[in-house]
Design a protein around this motif. Structure first.
Motif, PDB file in Angstrom:
ATOM      1  N   UNK A 125      86.723 -46.430  42.613  1.00  0.00           N
ATOM      2  CA  UNK A 125      85.376 -46.367  42.055  1.00  0.00           C
ATOM      3  C   UNK A 125      84.564 -47.524  42.599  1.00  0.00           C
ATOM      4  N   UNK A 126      83.485 -47.204  43.299  1.00  0.00           N
ATOM      5  CA  UNK A 126      82.555 -48.230  43.760  1.00  0.00           C
ATOM      6  C   UNK A 126      81.606 -48.570  42.621  1.00  0.00           C
ATOM      7  N   UNK A 127      81.524 -49.855  42.277  1.00  0.00           N
ATOM      8  CA  UNK A 127      80.638 -50.295  41.201  1.00  0.00           C
ATOM      9  C   UNK A 127      79.614 -51.255  41.794  1.00  0.00           C
ATOM     10  N   UNK A 128      78.360 -50.846  41.799  1.00  0.00           N
ATOM     11  CA  UNK A 128      77.316 -51.681  42.385  1.00  0.00           C
ATOM     12  C   UNK A 128      76.877 -52.736  41.381  1.00  0.00           C
ATOM     13  N   UNK A 129      76.932 -53.976  41.833  1.00  0.00           N
ATOM     14  CA  UNK A 129      76.548 -55.129  41.020  1.00  0.00           C
ATOM     15  C   UNK A 129      75.113 -55.511  41.349  1.00  0.00           C
ATOM     16  N   UNK A 130      74.308 -55.680  40.321  1.00  0.00           N
ATOM     17  CA  UNK A 130      72.893 -55.977  40.501  1.00  0.00           C
ATOM     18  C   UNK A 130      72.566 -57.456  40.327  1.00  0.00           C
ATOM     19  N   UNK A 131      71.397 -57.815  40.826  1.00  0.00           N
ATOM     20  CA  UNK A 131      70.764 -59.084  40.508  1.00  0.00           C
ATOM     21  C   UNK A 131      69.411 -58.765  39.883  1.00  0.00           C
ATOM     22  N   UNK A 132      68.539 -59.730  39.782  1.00  0.00           N
ATOM     23  CA  UNK A 132      67.276 -59.492  39.078  1.00  0.00           C
ATOM     24  C   UNK A 132      66.329 -58.599  39.867  1.00  0.00           C
ATOM     25  N   UNK A 133      66.382 -58.667  41.205  1.00  0.00           N
ATOM     26  CA  UNK A 133      65.379 -57.936  41.995  1.00  0.00           C
ATOM     27  C   UNK A 133      65.492 -56.421  41.842  1.00  0.00           C
ATOM     28  N   UNK A 134      66.672 -55.909  41.548  1.00  0.00           N
ATOM     29  CA  UNK A 134      66.785 -54.462  41.315  1.00  0.00           C
ATOM     30  C   UNK A 134      66.097 -54.040  40.024  1.00  0.00           C
ATOM     31  N   UNK A 136      63.215 -55.377  38.922  1.00  0.00           N
ATOM     32  CA  UNK A 136      61.764 -55.469  39.019  1.00  0.00           C
ATOM     33  C   UNK A 136      61.204 -54.039  39.093  1.00  0.00           C
ATOM     34  N   UNK A 137      59.899 -53.928  38.984  1.00  0.00           N
ATOM     35  CA  UNK A 137      59.273 -52.602  39.013  1.00  0.00           C
ATOM     36  C   UNK A 137      58.526 -52.373  40.323  1.00  0.00           C
ATOM     37  N   UNK A 138      58.486 -51.120  40.727  1.00  0.00           N
ATOM     38  CA  UNK A 138      57.696 -50.681  41.860  1.00  0.00           C
ATOM     39  C   UNK A 138      57.054 -49.354  41.474  1.00  0.00           C
ATOM     40  N   UNK A 139      55.791 -49.250  41.666  1.00  0.00           N
ATOM     41  CA  UNK A 139      55.047 -48.065  41.228  1.00  0.00           C
ATOM     42  C   UNK A 139      55.300 -47.753  39.752  1.00  0.00           C
ATOM     43  N   UNK A 140      55.430 -48.802  38.957  1.00  0.00           N
ATOM     44  CA  UNK A 140      55.595 -48.634  37.520  1.00  0.00           C
ATOM     45  C   UNK A 140      56.995 -48.283  37.056  1.00  0.00           C
ATOM     46  N   UNK A 141      57.957 -48.239  37.973  1.00  0.00           N
ATOM     47  CA  UNK A 141      59.335 -47.873  37.607  1.00  0.00           C
ATOM     48  C   UNK A 141      60.294 -48.979  38.012  1.00  0.00           C
ATOM     49  N   UNK A 142      61.379 -49.119  37.251  1.00  0.00           N
ATOM     50  CA  UNK A 142      62.416 -50.082  37.589  1.00  0.00           C
ATOM     51  C   UNK A 142      63.133 -49.617  38.855  1.00  0.00           C
ATOM     52  N   UNK A 143      63.249 -50.515  39.805  1.00  0.00           N
ATOM     53  CA  UNK A 143      63.819 -50.157  41.103  1.00  0.00           C
ATOM     54  C   UNK A 143      65.234 -49.593  40.974  1.00  0.00           C
ATOM     55  N   UNK A 144      66.017 -50.177  40.091  1.00  0.00           N
ATOM     56  CA  UNK A 144      67.405 -49.724  39.921  1.00  0.00           C
ATOM     57  C   UNK A 144      67.458 -48.287  39.409  1.00  0.00           C
ATOM     58  N   UNK A 174      68.443 -51.678  28.861  1.00  0.00           N
ATOM     59  CA  UNK A 174      68.926 -51.463  30.223  1.00  0.00           C
ATOM     60  C   UNK A 174      70.385 -51.003  30.206  1.00  0.00           C
ATOM     61  N   UNK A 175      71.180 -51.601  29.341  1.00  0.00           N
ATOM     62  CA  UNK A 175      72.572 -51.171  29.209  1.00  0.00           C
ATOM     63  C   UNK A 175      72.632 -49.732  28.735  1.00  0.00           C
ATOM     64  N   UNK A 176      71.831 -49.402  27.740  1.00  0.00           N
ATOM     65  CA  UNK A 176      71.805 -48.046  27.196  1.00  0.00           C
ATOM     66  C   UNK A 176      71.386 -47.036  28.270  1.00  0.00           C
ATOM     67  N   UNK A 177      70.431 -47.425  29.082  1.00  0.00           N
ATOM     68  CA  UNK A 177      69.900 -46.520  30.090  1.00  0.00           C
ATOM     69  C   UNK A 177      70.938 -46.177  31.153  1.00  0.00           C
ATOM     70  N   UNK A 178      71.802 -47.137  31.465  1.00  0.00           N
ATOM     71  CA  UNK A 178      72.795 -46.925  32.520  1.00  0.00           C
ATOM     72  C   UNK A 178      74.221 -46.871  31.974  1.00  0.00           C
ATOM     73  N   UNK A 179      74.367 -46.687  30.685  1.00  0.00           N
ATOM     74  CA  UNK A 179      75.676 -46.782  30.037  1.00  0.00           C
ATOM     75  C   UNK A 179      76.684 -45.774  30.570  1.00  0.00           C
ATOM     76  N   UNK A 180      76.240 -44.558  30.853  1.00  0.00           N
ATOM     77  CA  UNK A 180      77.158 -43.511  31.288  1.00  0.00           C
ATOM     78  C   UNK A 180      77.702 -43.763  32.689  1.00  0.00           C
ATOM     79  N   UNK A 181      77.140 -44.760  33.364  1.00  0.00           N
ATOM     80  CA  UNK A 181      77.562 -45.028  34.740  1.00  0.00           C
ATOM     81  C   UNK A 181      78.050 -46.461  34.919  1.00  0.00           C
TER      82      UNK A 181
END
Length: 273
Positions: A125-134, A136-144, A174-181
């Protein structure tokens, strides 16, 4: 639903300076504190097989790994080392440039999906680790969030402090939003203060100003909502909680012990002590 406390591991990057001096002593002390697992970021003179045996002889396991960091050009090595370590989760991640624009995010997602396909065939299982820049928002949406939609089969090692983006986002949400993954959560705390930066004309970049690093803190002593974060995870998906502290203004092992005590004494995670 699984209600048992999740086991507690530690990202060994936290103790990289101590490990460079005496890695066996670091591992012995972590076992004495009570951590159930370790997540390596370098082996400091150990061969992977020797590292695994040393850790297991201390009553811990290798929970997951940042060594080797998954990249398109090293996946054969990743597969081999994970087999030696006895782990099925490996981390990867990206710098700010890979999330700078929508086109960059799409290219990053394509690269990640291709890596994930190769690793999944090997049972990893590949697990992508984030930092703060993911986060941030672009066009009103979180980049991640955009990234996640573009590579829907990829899982995350969600860093819950950086996901808050210095207070711009609500970490439990943020945890809730990505919890299933998110089979792995990095549990981290701090002041939620963005480091001050200054413009460096010579390199045409923003650099962190001297004395303005906004150092991180032991878990439970900062402003991140640790209890809310753990309540927001999906207990059927998350397998490990992993303490990480990138830096500290005080002695790092004192922070590590404090983090362990806070999480275990408050019934938020399971240790061996």
């Amino acid at each position: 639903m699984t209600t048992a406390l999740k086991p507690l591991s530690i990202q060994l990057y936290t103790l990289r300076e101590e490990a460079a001096k005496d890695f066996p002593a670091v591992l012995r002390r972590l076992a004495k504190i009570g951590f159930k697992g370790v997540e390596p970021a370098g082996f400091f003179g150990f061969a992977p097989a020797e590292f695994r045996k040393f850790v297991e002889d201390l009553g811990m396991v290798v929970s997951s790994t940042h060594s080797p960091w998954a990249r398109p050009g090293n996946l054969s090595e990743v597969i081999d080392v994970c087999g030696i370590l006895g782990v099925d989760m490996v981390a990867g991640g990206y710098g700010a440039d890979e999330f700078r624009s929508l086109d960059a995010i799409k290219a990053t997602a394509d690269t990640t999906a291709a890596m994930n396909e190769t690793l999944a065939k090997a049972g990893l299982t590949l697990t992508i680790h984030n930092h703060a820049w993911e986060f941030e928002k672009i066009d009103g949406r979180i980049k991640h969030e955009i990234f996640a939609e573009l590579c829907p089969d990829v899982k995350f090692e969600l860093d819950t402090y950086w996901a808050a983006n210095f207070g711009e986002n609500d970490a439990p949400e943020m945890v809730r939003r990505f919890a299933r993954r998110s089979p792995l959560l990095h549990i981290k705390d701090g002041p939620l203060v963005r480091p001050q930066s200054v413009y460096d004309a010579a390199s045409d970049t923003l650099k962190v100003a001297a004395g303005a690093s906004a150092s991180l803190l032991a878990v439970g002593s900062g402003k991140n909502d640790i209890k809310g974060i753990i309540a927001a995870m999906d207990p059927e998906i998350t397998r490990w909680l992993v303490v990480e502290q990138d830096n500290s203004d005080t002695e790092m092992f004192a922070c590590v012990e404090s983090s362990y005590r806070y999480l275990t004494s408050n019934g938020l995670a399971a240790g061996n002590v």
